[in-house]
Write a protein that holds these residues in place. Sequence first.
Motif, PDB file in Angstrom:
ATOM      1  N   LEU A 101     -57.996  11.691 -17.790  1.00 34.95           N
ATOM      2  CA  LEU A 101     -56.901  11.098 -18.548  1.00 34.95           C
ATOM      3  C   LEU A 101     -57.404   9.896 -19.331  1.00 34.95           C
ATOM      4  CD1 LEU A 101     -54.090  11.164 -15.851  1.00 34.95           C
ATOM      5  CD2 LEU A 101     -54.356  12.688 -17.806  1.00 34.95           C
ATOM      6  N   ALA A 102     -56.809   9.651 -20.482  1.00 32.06           N
ATOM      7  CA  ALA A 102     -57.158   8.477 -21.287  1.00 32.06           C
ATOM      8  C   ALA A 102     -56.587   7.236 -20.614  1.00 32.06           C
ATOM      9  CB  ALA A 102     -56.591   8.617 -22.693  1.00 32.06           C
ATOM     10  N   THR A 103     -57.408   6.205 -20.478  1.00 33.38           N
ATOM     11  CA  THR A 103     -56.962   4.982 -19.805  1.00 33.38           C
ATOM     12  C   THR A 103     -57.264   3.719 -20.604  1.00 33.38           C
ATOM     13  OG1 THR A 103     -59.066   4.879 -18.612  1.00 33.38           O
ATOM     14  CG2 THR A 103     -57.229   5.972 -17.498  1.00 33.38           C
ATOM     15  N   LYS A 104     -57.666   3.860 -21.866  1.00 33.28           N
ATOM     16  CA  LYS A 104     -58.058   2.698 -22.658  1.00 33.28           C
ATOM     17  C   LYS A 104     -56.880   1.869 -23.138  1.00 33.28           C
ATOM     18  CE  LYS A 104     -62.489   4.448 -24.149  1.00 33.28           C
ATOM     19  NZ  LYS A 104     -63.346   4.785 -25.256  1.00 33.28           N
ATOM     20  N   GLY A 105     -55.678   2.435 -23.161  1.00 35.11           N
ATOM     21  CA  GLY A 105     -54.520   1.674 -23.594  1.00 35.11           C
ATOM     22  C   GLY A 105     -54.354   1.608 -25.099  1.00 35.11           C
ATOM     23  N   TRP A 106     -55.073   2.427 -25.819  1.00 26.93           N
ATOM     24  CA  TRP A 106     -54.924   2.435 -27.266  1.00 26.93           C
ATOM     25  C   TRP A 106     -53.556   2.984 -27.631  1.00 26.93           C
ATOM     26  CZ3 TRP A 106     -60.153   5.172 -28.614  1.00 26.93           C
ATOM     27  CH2 TRP A 106     -61.202   4.299 -28.335  1.00 26.93           C
ATOM     28  N   ASN A 107     -53.045   2.556 -28.759  1.00 28.03           N
ATOM     29  CA  ASN A 107     -51.739   3.051 -29.182  1.00 28.03           C
ATOM     30  C   ASN A 107     -51.854   3.990 -30.379  1.00 28.03           C
ATOM     31  OD1 ASN A 107     -52.409   1.180 -31.084  1.00 28.03           O
ATOM     32  ND2 ASN A 107     -50.415   0.196 -31.142  1.00 28.03           N
ATOM     33  N   TRP A 108     -52.961   4.669 -30.504  1.00 29.26           N
ATOM     34  CA  TRP A 108     -53.087   5.679 -31.540  1.00 29.26           C
ATOM     35  C   TRP A 108     -53.797   6.871 -30.928  1.00 29.26           C
ATOM     36  CZ3 TRP A 108     -56.123   1.281 -31.592  1.00 29.26           C
ATOM     37  CH2 TRP A 108     -57.492   1.466 -31.461  1.00 29.26           C
ATOM     38  N   GLY A 109     -53.722   7.965 -31.595  1.00 33.22           N
ATOM     39  CA  GLY A 109     -54.336   9.195 -31.125  1.00 33.22           C
ATOM     40  C   GLY A 109     -53.737  10.366 -31.873  1.00 33.22           C
ATOM     41  N   LYS A 110     -53.685  11.501 -31.230  1.00 32.75           N
ATOM     42  CA  LYS A 110     -53.123  12.677 -31.877  1.00 32.75           C
ATOM     43  C   LYS A 110     -52.281  13.459 -30.881  1.00 32.75           C
ATOM     44  CE  LYS A 110     -57.177  15.575 -31.071  1.00 32.75           C
ATOM     45  NZ  LYS A 110     -58.146  16.484 -31.648  1.00 32.75           N
ATOM     46  N   THR A 111     -51.467  14.350 -31.415  1.00 30.65           N
ATOM     47  CA  THR A 111     -50.669  15.229 -30.574  1.00 30.65           C
ATOM     48  C   THR A 111     -51.199  16.642 -30.695  1.00 30.65           C
ATOM     49  OG1 THR A 111     -49.085  15.580 -32.351  1.00 30.65           O
ATOM     50  CG2 THR A 111     -48.562  13.852 -30.752  1.00 30.65           C
ATOM     51  N   GLN A 112     -50.932  17.402 -29.644  1.00 28.78           N
ATOM     52  CA  GLN A 112     -51.389  18.785 -29.618  1.00 28.78           C
ATOM     53  C   GLN A 112     -50.354  19.603 -28.857  1.00 28.78           C
ATOM     54  OE1 GLN A 112     -55.510  19.482 -28.323  1.00 28.78           O
ATOM     55  NE2 GLN A 112     -54.663  20.760 -26.706  1.00 28.78           N
ATOM     56  N   LYS A 116     -47.200  25.800 -24.376  1.00 27.62           N
ATOM     57  CA  LYS A 116     -45.862  25.250 -24.165  1.00 27.62           C
ATOM     58  C   LYS A 116     -45.880  23.832 -23.611  1.00 27.62           C
ATOM     59  CE  LYS A 116     -43.986  29.844 -23.387  1.00 27.62           C
ATOM     60  NZ  LYS A 116     -43.246  30.721 -22.512  1.00 27.62           N
ATOM     61  N   ILE A 117     -46.951  23.072 -23.941  1.00 26.38           N
ATOM     62  CA  ILE A 117     -47.112  21.693 -23.496  1.00 26.38           C
ATOM     63  C   ILE A 117     -47.388  20.813 -24.712  1.00 26.38           C
ATOM     64  CG2 ILE A 117     -48.469  20.103 -22.076  1.00 26.38           C
ATOM     65  CD1 ILE A 117     -49.349  22.597 -20.458  1.00 26.38           C
ATOM     66  N   LEU A 118     -46.650  19.712 -24.838  1.00 22.98           N
ATOM     67  CA  LEU A 118     -46.918  18.710 -25.863  1.00 22.98           C
ATOM     68  C   LEU A 118     -47.813  17.660 -25.226  1.00 22.98           C
ATOM     69  CD1 LEU A 118     -46.453  17.287 -28.598  1.00 22.98           C
ATOM     70  CD2 LEU A 118     -44.398  16.265 -27.585  1.00 22.98           C
ATOM     71  N   SER A 119     -49.033  17.524 -25.739  1.00 19.72           N
ATOM     72  CA  SER A 119     -49.990  16.566 -25.196  1.00 19.72           C
ATOM     73  C   SER A 119     -50.225  15.447 -26.194  1.00 19.72           C
ATOM     74  CB  SER A 119     -51.335  17.240 -24.910  1.00 19.72           C
ATOM     75  OG  SER A 119     -51.193  18.261 -23.972  1.00 19.72           O
ATOM     76  N   PHE A 120     -50.302  14.222 -25.699  1.00 20.04           N
ATOM     77  CA  PHE A 120     -50.689  13.066 -26.495  1.00 20.04           C
ATOM     78  C   PHE A 120     -52.114  12.730 -26.087  1.00 20.04           C
ATOM     79  CE2 PHE A 120     -46.182  13.070 -26.732  1.00 20.04           C
ATOM     80  CZ  PHE A 120     -45.869  12.532 -27.971  1.00 20.04           C
ATOM     81  N   LEU A 121     -53.024  12.740 -27.058  1.00 20.20           N
ATOM     82  CA  LEU A 121     -54.446  12.569 -26.790  1.00 20.20           C
ATOM     83  C   LEU A 121     -54.971  11.297 -27.430  1.00 20.20           C
ATOM     84  CD1 LEU A 121     -55.472  16.214 -27.736  1.00 20.20           C
ATOM     85  CD2 LEU A 121     -55.020  15.356 -25.445  1.00 20.20           C
ATOM     86  N   SER A 122     -55.896  10.659 -26.743  1.00 21.69           N
ATOM     87  CA  SER A 122     -56.611   9.520 -27.277  1.00 21.69           C
ATOM     88  C   SER A 122     -58.066   9.680 -26.880  1.00 21.69           C
ATOM     89  CB  SER A 122     -56.044   8.213 -26.697  1.00 21.69           C
ATOM     90  OG  SER A 122     -56.770   7.114 -27.170  1.00 21.69           O
ATOM     91  N   ASP A 123     -58.955   9.603 -27.832  1.00 23.98           N
ATOM     92  CA  ASP A 123     -60.387   9.783 -27.565  1.00 23.98           C
ATOM     93  C   ASP A 123     -60.647  11.156 -26.930  1.00 23.98           C
ATOM     94  OD1 ASP A 123     -62.972   8.854 -27.785  1.00 23.98           O
ATOM     95  OD2 ASP A 123     -62.927   7.778 -25.869  1.00 23.98           O
ATOM     96  N   ASN A 124     -59.862  12.170 -27.349  1.00 27.56           N
ATOM     97  CA  ASN A 124     -59.939  13.546 -26.839  1.00 27.56           C
ATOM     98  C   ASN A 124     -59.661  13.666 -25.351  1.00 27.56           C
ATOM     99  OD1 ASN A 124     -60.381  14.907 -29.282  1.00 27.56           O
ATOM    100  ND2 ASN A 124     -62.532  14.284 -29.250  1.00 27.56           N
ATOM    101  N   LYS A 125     -58.953  12.694 -24.786  1.00 23.80           N
ATOM    102  CA  LYS A 125     -58.516  12.741 -23.392  1.00 23.80           C
ATOM    103  C   LYS A 125     -56.996  12.680 -23.380  1.00 23.80           C
ATOM    104  CE  LYS A 125     -62.603  10.395 -21.662  1.00 23.80           C
ATOM    105  NZ  LYS A 125     -63.094   9.166 -21.033  1.00 23.80           N
ATOM    106  N   VAL A 126     -56.412  13.308 -22.382  1.00 24.62           N
ATOM    107  CA  VAL A 126     -54.953  13.352 -22.284  1.00 24.62           C
ATOM    108  C   VAL A 126     -54.402  11.993 -21.866  1.00 24.62           C
ATOM    109  CG1 VAL A 126     -53.013  14.391 -21.051  1.00 24.62           C
ATOM    110  CG2 VAL A 126     -54.975  15.791 -21.683  1.00 24.62           C
ATOM    111  N   CYS A 127     -53.454  11.475 -22.665  1.00 25.91           N
ATOM    112  CA  CYS A 127     -52.711  10.265 -22.273  1.00 25.91           C
ATOM    113  C   CYS A 127     -51.568  10.684 -21.355  1.00 25.91           C
ATOM    114  CB  CYS A 127     -52.134   9.552 -23.485  1.00 25.91           C
ATOM    115  SG  CYS A 127     -53.363   8.932 -24.626  1.00 25.91           S
ATOM    116  N   PHE A 128     -50.816  11.674 -21.799  1.00 23.47           N
ATOM    117  CA  PHE A 128     -49.783  12.288 -20.970  1.00 23.47           C
ATOM    118  C   PHE A 128     -49.348  13.593 -21.617  1.00 23.47           C
ATOM    119  CE2 PHE A 128     -47.343   9.699 -23.871  1.00 23.47           C
ATOM    120  CZ  PHE A 128     -46.232  10.468 -24.172  1.00 23.47           C
ATOM    121  N   GLU A 129     -48.660  14.407 -20.814  1.00 23.65           N
ATOM    122  CA  GLU A 129     -48.201  15.707 -21.273  1.00 23.65           C
ATOM    123  C   GLU A 129     -46.721  15.871 -20.946  1.00 23.65           C
ATOM    124  OE1 GLU A 129     -52.098  18.468 -20.573  1.00 23.65           O
ATOM    125  OE2 GLU A 129     -50.916  17.934 -18.808  1.00 23.65           O
TER     126      GLU A 129
END
Length: 178
Positions: A101-112, A116-129
Amino acid sequence: MAETVQFPNIFVSGKVKGVAGTLQINKTGFAWKNSLGHKVNVLATELKKAFWFHVGPCCRIALTLKTGSFVRFEGLNTRDRETISAYIASNFKVQLENKELATKGWNWGKTQVENKILSFLSDNKVCFEVPLGDLSSVKSDKNDVILQFVQLENKELATKGWNWGKTQVENKILSFLS
């Protein structure tokens, strides 16, 4: 290896939130039940992939099903990984993959959106799903995302478990603003 392995005080992510139950894994698959009588079953024949996450002080196993949906069980201990990994490799021929999981605390990234899962990614790691079935609406613009969640039928479940704050629980809205 035992015919059944069991784990107490496990939560299911998604619509049956808030009340812990017992997770059992046997040769037919995964079975979870809580004290309110809610059940979640995953047949071994439905299982496509399995992922292991460290989430704060506990761990989660996420099961991707052949239908494209998924189930997550949370509240496991680090020491449970070896038992679960060996059991599903031996009985279901599925490898338990680690997912960071992404743990850097950045507030930017991408969605994927995948399976059937919406993932928020930062540095190609999952922030949450978030399972798409749990969302009633998603609004976004250049810098902001607002997720509105499906209203739970059982008010008791809707007000227990996740500590998002009373207003967010009642309104079922989670906002990410820049």
